[in-house]
Design an enzyme around this catalytic site. Structure first.
Site, PDB file in Angstrom:
ATOM      1  N   ASP A 214      -7.338 -43.010  -1.804  1.00 33.13           N
ATOM      2  CA  ASP A 214      -7.206 -41.751  -1.598  1.00 33.13           C
ATOM      3  C   ASP A 214      -5.833 -41.275  -1.640  1.00 33.13           C
ATOM      4  OD1 ASP A 214      -9.896 -40.729   0.523  1.00 33.13           O
ATOM      5  OD2 ASP A 214      -9.793 -41.520  -1.563  1.00 33.13           O
ATOM      6  N   HIS A 261      -5.861 -42.999   5.143  1.00 39.97           N
ATOM      7  CA  HIS A 261      -5.426 -41.818   5.176  1.00 39.97           C
ATOM      8  C   HIS A 261      -4.221 -41.791   6.041  1.00 39.97           C
ATOM      9  CE1 HIS A 261      -8.798 -39.458   3.617  1.00 39.97           C
ATOM     10  NE2 HIS A 261      -8.542 -40.468   2.712  1.00 39.97           N
ATOM     11  N   CYS A 369      -5.496 -31.810   5.072  1.00 45.00           N
ATOM     12  CA  CYS A 369      -6.569 -32.662   4.022  1.00 45.00           C
ATOM     13  C   CYS A 369      -7.331 -31.477   3.249  1.00 45.00           C
ATOM     14  CB  CYS A 369      -7.703 -32.930   5.258  1.00 45.00           C
ATOM     15  SG  CYS A 369      -6.944 -34.226   6.382  1.00 45.00           S
TER      16      CYS A 369
HETATM   17  N1  LIG Z   1      -6.894 -36.222   4.308  1.00 42.47           N
HETATM   18  C1  LIG Z   1      -7.701 -36.525   5.186  1.00 42.47           C
HETATM   19  N2  LIG Z   1      -8.980 -36.370   5.222  1.00 42.47           N
HETATM   20  N3  LIG Z   1      -7.122 -37.072   6.439  1.00 42.47           N
HETATM   21  C2  LIG Z   1      -7.883 -37.183   7.646  1.00 42.47           C
HETATM   22  C3  LIG Z   1      -7.355 -38.515   8.151  1.00 42.47           C
HETATM   23  C4  LIG Z   1      -7.931 -38.821   9.642  1.00 42.47           C
HETATM   24  C5  LIG Z   1      -7.757 -39.795  10.264  1.00 42.47           C
HETATM   25  N4  LIG Z   1      -8.539 -40.936   9.634  1.00 42.47           N
HETATM   26  C6  LIG Z   1      -7.893 -39.662  11.826  1.00 42.47           C
HETATM   27  O1  LIG Z   1      -9.103 -40.278  12.167  1.00 42.47           O
HETATM   28  O2  LIG Z   1      -7.036 -39.363  12.514  1.00 42.47           O
END
Ligand SMILES: NC(=[NH2+])NCCC[C@H](N)C(=O)O
Length: 384
Positions: A214, A261, A369
């Site tokens: 991603d 991410h 995001c």
């Molecule tokens: N571009 C995105 N959708 N980023 C969201 C990342 C969220 C990350 N996995 C967390 O739990 O904090």
């Protein structure tokens, strides 16, 4: 204006803002279980850092969570739509031109490939499936089957940028059979799904591991692109990026900063300044970045978030509000639900524009995001 976006902070002129219209439910399959593995298998109390190496742990309760509800309560979707429209108004008030994707129609059928089919998720977290590098649109190979054609909803906007001279590239599309996924980093049966991570199904379309990544795994720093690599899928995609960008952008790999991410773990707020979850991240950053000032986010409070019921599926860590959007080197949009972080950023001289986004933990993403910054003032400059 012509497509031009080389970094994460220079004055923002145009952006595409996602849409949650038609969001009804999550799509439980192997790709979903792997993508949200940390959230599906770890007790939130264990996720104080939200990054590796913690996958080896078992939920602190020892007991798997009850199967979560996959349909999303209508109230949450309605409130999310209100908040997205509020963000559009805020961006416009800052003289940012806001483009929107086409919406998923209620009549839209499943996405179907030779190997599988899946319902279609709305184009909400646009940051994930497209990497904008300078004057080039790069559609990245998706990590979630239900998002396989998500960039199709951006076709009108991308076509207009193309007409104005943008380059437009699609990375090789994965077949995404079970065998395509690198399962080595995962060891336990995913919770709340019929897919057993430990026993993938075979398919006549198996081609072995494939490139999947991603764009939200990347930091864009002008002439440099920093990529978080946590699986063989990511490493293969990074090989492609290195070859494709050779001579134009220098690609740096970070290993296992998170499971994917990084825009709730490390963000570049302007040259020389990072916003991070923890100073411990420093040893995982490319060495030139270790000299940058690190603003360490305050520990998120439970009261920063709405309270949910046991069957509401939480899909992000408590650090999701690090997911700020810079509209200039000294101005950021931040979630009004995290006052401690907003105060901290103001204490470091940033102007913080509060935006309401209540259910960021239910829909997997925050303000960064939601957005794809397509026109900024910055160039392909050398910041490292
Ligand atoms: N571009 C995105 N959708 N980023 C969201 C990342 C969220 C990350 N996995 C967390 O739990 O904090």
């Amino acid at each position: 204006m012509r497509l031009n976006s080389h970094d994460e902070w220079s004055p923002l002129r145009e952006v595409v803002l996602g849409s949650a219209a038609g969001y009804r439910s999550h799509v439980p399959d192997l790709s979903f279980d792997l993508f949200f593995y940390e959230n599906l298998t770890q007790d939130n109390a264990d996720r104080s850092h939200g990054y590796y190496p913690r996958l080896t742990g078992v939920p602190s309760t020892g007991e798997p969570r009850p199967s979560p509800r996959l349909t999303i309560k209508e109230r949450y979707v309605d409130e999310l739509n209100e908040d997205v429209e509020g963000m559009a108004a805020t961006l416009r008030s800052l003289d940012v031109i806001v483009h929107r994707p086409m919406d998923v129609m209620s009549t839209t059928g499943d996405v179907r490939t030779p190997a599988w089919s899946a319902p279609v998720l709305p184009p909400l977290n646009l940051r994930d499936n497209t990497l904008i590098l300078g004057d080039e649109i790069i559609e990245t190979p998706p990590m979630l089957r239900a998002r396989y054609f998500e960039t199709q909803f951006l076709k009108r906007t991308f076509t207009e940028y193309f007409r104005q001279g943008a380059r437009w590239t699609t990375m090789p599309r994965p077949l995404m059979t079970d065998a395509s996924f690198d399962l080595a980093p995962y060891g336990h049966r995913a919770i709340g799904s019929t897919e057993a991570v430990s026993s993938p199904r075979s398919s006549p379309y198996d081609v072995g591991l494939e490139m999947m990544i991603d764009a939200a795994q990347c930091l864009r720093l002008g002439r440099d692109l920093v990529v978080n690599v946590a699986t063989v899928n990511h490493a293969m995609a990074c090989d492609w990026l290195e070859r494709h960008l050779s001579g134009r952008v220098r690609v740096h790999r970070m290993h296992h900063v998170t499971d994917g991410h990084i825009d709730s773990a490390v963000l570049a707020l302007r040259p020389g300044v990072l916003l991070v979850r923890s100073p411990d991240l420093s040893d995982r950053l490319p060495s030139p970045l270790r000299k940058w000032k690190m603003i360490v986010a305050p520990e998120p409070r439970a009261s920063d978030f709405p309270s949910y019921e046991d069957d509401d599926l939480i899909l992000t860590s408590r650090f999701i509000d690090l997911n700020v959007l810079s509209v200039s080197p000294d101005t950021v949009l931040a979630n009004e639900g995290c006052p401690d972080l907003m105060r901290m950023l103001e204490g470091h001289g940033f102007t913080v524009v509060p935006v309401r986004h209540r259910h960021r933990r239910l829909f997997g993403g925050g303000l960064h995001c939601f957005t794809l910054d397509t026109v900024r003032d910055g160039g392909c400059d050398d910041y490292l």
